[in-house]
Design an enzyme around this catalytic site. Structure first.
Site, short mmCIF file in Angstrom:
data_model
loop_
_atom_site.label_atom_id
_atom_site.label_comp_id
_atom_site.label_asym_id
_atom_site.label_seq_id
_atom_site.Cartn_x
_atom_site.Cartn_y
_atom_site.Cartn_z
N CYS A 265 12.53 47.08 42.84
CA CYS A 265 11.09 47.07 43.13
C CYS A 265 10.69 48.02 44.25
O CYS A 265 10.01 49.02 44.01
CB CYS A 265 10.64 45.65 43.48
SG CYS A 265 10.70 44.51 42.07
N ARG A 331 21.14 47.04 41.00
CA ARG A 331 20.15 48.06 40.63
C ARG A 331 19.68 48.86 41.84
O ARG A 331 19.29 48.31 42.85
CB ARG A 331 18.94 47.39 39.96
CG ARG A 331 19.25 46.78 38.60
CD ARG A 331 18.04 46.04 38.05
NE ARG A 331 17.66 44.92 38.90
CZ ARG A 331 16.56 44.18 38.69
NH1 ARG A 331 15.77 44.44 37.67
NH2 ARG A 331 16.28 43.17 39.50
#
Length: 423
Positions: A265, A331
């Protein structure tokens, strides 16, 4: 005419989709769809590799799991929670959202035939306009149906924070939006049924999309300031942690900290906003400046550690690879960038992480993880991610991994001053 029993299909069962689907299944007939057959098989056995849903909750859930879109029953809501990454040039990669839209488009005709007037709700983080200007045309083209007549659009930005057991889907306020006032009511009622935090009705789908992307951009910019002052104070041989300890005594000082900004994010979403700004002919200087500082932090840390060694290459043990503590999420891990920078300076790097999946580490970063407990003797031991296992070992045990004349470094100051170097 009897109103059909509400049904929900969630497309994408990752960090966002699975907790949402499990929560929805408590209130509605819910199907979870993911094209990863291994993921579906694991979930059917009660195992969630993301660690968000424990085995007991998973096995007790009434959620129907499938990798086959054709197996999903006609639904009132189709909620898309697929990832929205960036490419190698830091441009938005909407390929998964487009693919999911095509999948949903092939599923909604039976729901329309049953009179369900399906609502397609996107939760994936995007820049303002994607739902209506990109996804809607795909849905119409593939389905042959008309947006706003046969099916409808909604957007509710995801707010899942991996590893956060306080701000879970059943407690947070959900921002909701809909194509029409009636659709907004339907979307609001759906989410209001699963969270005690209530819902906030955004004025439009674009406003809801924009709210999500600035939430993370704001955090990114604030952390960039912390990273910049860490570099300034580092040049002064002044501990940024000592400075922050003093500054935080003021009532309105914002409690951000320096560090590596990774994950799906915060390190990604600002590029969605800056991309849209550039398309509009604007120059998003603050957003991109923050990104530049944070993306360069791994290289700066590597140079500082190299200097700690007197500019001489040596053996390095990096403890932690995931993007944050106590989660398996690899990630966009900036620790991987730090490792690459250390290797580029000639260091021999060993990596250990009790939470990371070894196969994923090998696939994503071509890194082999040391198994078992951390072991060996190294010129430099770096606590990069303060997982609870490392903190339980403590500074003295971690220091036992340091060879004679070597150093213990603590990136986030988690050892309470027990290291030779920290930011």
């Amino acid at each position: 005419m009897t109103t059909p029993t509400p049904r929900v299909t969630v497309i994408g069962l990752g960090y966002v989709g699975l907790p949402l689907a499990v929560a929805l299944a408590k209130q509605f007939e819910t199907t979870g769809l993911d094209i990863d057959t291994r993921r579906i098989d694991e979930l059917k056995r009660g195992h969630d590799r993301t660690g968000e849903i424990d085995r007991e909750r998973m096995t007790a859930s009434s959620l129907t799991l499938t990798a086959d879109p054709a197996a999903c029953l006609p639904s009132d809501f189709y909620i898309v929670t697929v990832p929205t990454p960036i490419d190698g040039q830091n441009r938005p990669d909407l390929g998964l959202v487009e693919k999911a839209s095509r999948t949903v488009a092939k599923m909604i005709a039976p729901a329309v035939a049953e009179g369900r007037a399906p609502v397609i709700v996107y939760e994936s983080t995007v820049y303002p306009g994607v739902t209506e200007d990109l996804c809607a045309p795909i849905l119409e083209e593939v389905s042959g149906l008309v947006s706003g007549e046969d099916f409808f659009l909604g957007y509710s930005p995801e707010r899942i924070n991996p590893g956060d057991r306080e701000h879970t889907i059943d407690k947070i306020t959900k921002v909701v939006s809909g194509q029409t006032p009636e659709v907004l009511d339907r979307v609001a009622n759906l989410y209001n049924a699963i969270t005690s935090g209530g819902v906030f009705r955004a004025k439009s789908i674009k406003a809801a999309e924009a709210a999500k992307v600035i939430e993370n951009a704001q955090r990114d910019i604030n952390i960039a300031f912390m990273n910049e002052i860490a570099q300034i104070f580092g040049a002064m041989d002044l501990s940024v942690w000592d400075v922050l300890e003093a500054a935080r005594t003021k009532w309105n000082f914002l409690p951000f900290s320096p560090g590596l900004v990774g994950g799906h994010c915060i390190g990604v979403d600002p590029y969605y906003l800056s991309h849209r700004a550039e398309v509009l002919g604007l120059d998003p200087q603050v957003i991109l400046a923050g990104r530049g500082v944070n993306d360069g932090m791994a290289g700066w840390v590597a140079q500082r550690l190299h200097g700690l060694r007197g500019g001489k290459p040596g053996s390095v043990l990096v403890l932690g690879l995931t993007f944050k503590e106590d989660v398996p999420d690899l990630r966009n891990s900036k620790v991987a960038d730090l490792i690459d920078a250390l290797k580029g300076l000639g260091h021999d790097v060993t990596v250990h992480d009790p939470h990371a999946d070894p196969d994923e580490a090998a696939h994503e970063y071509e890194l082999t993880l040391q198994g078992g407990e951390p072991s060996g003797a190294y010129d430099l031991v770096l606590l990069a991610v303060p997982h609870r296992e490392y903190l339980a070992l403590g500074a003295s045990t971690l220091r036992s991994l340091v060879a004679d004349g070597g150093s213990l470094a603590d990136l986030k100051g988690a050892l309470g001053g027990g290291a030779d170097w920290t930011l």
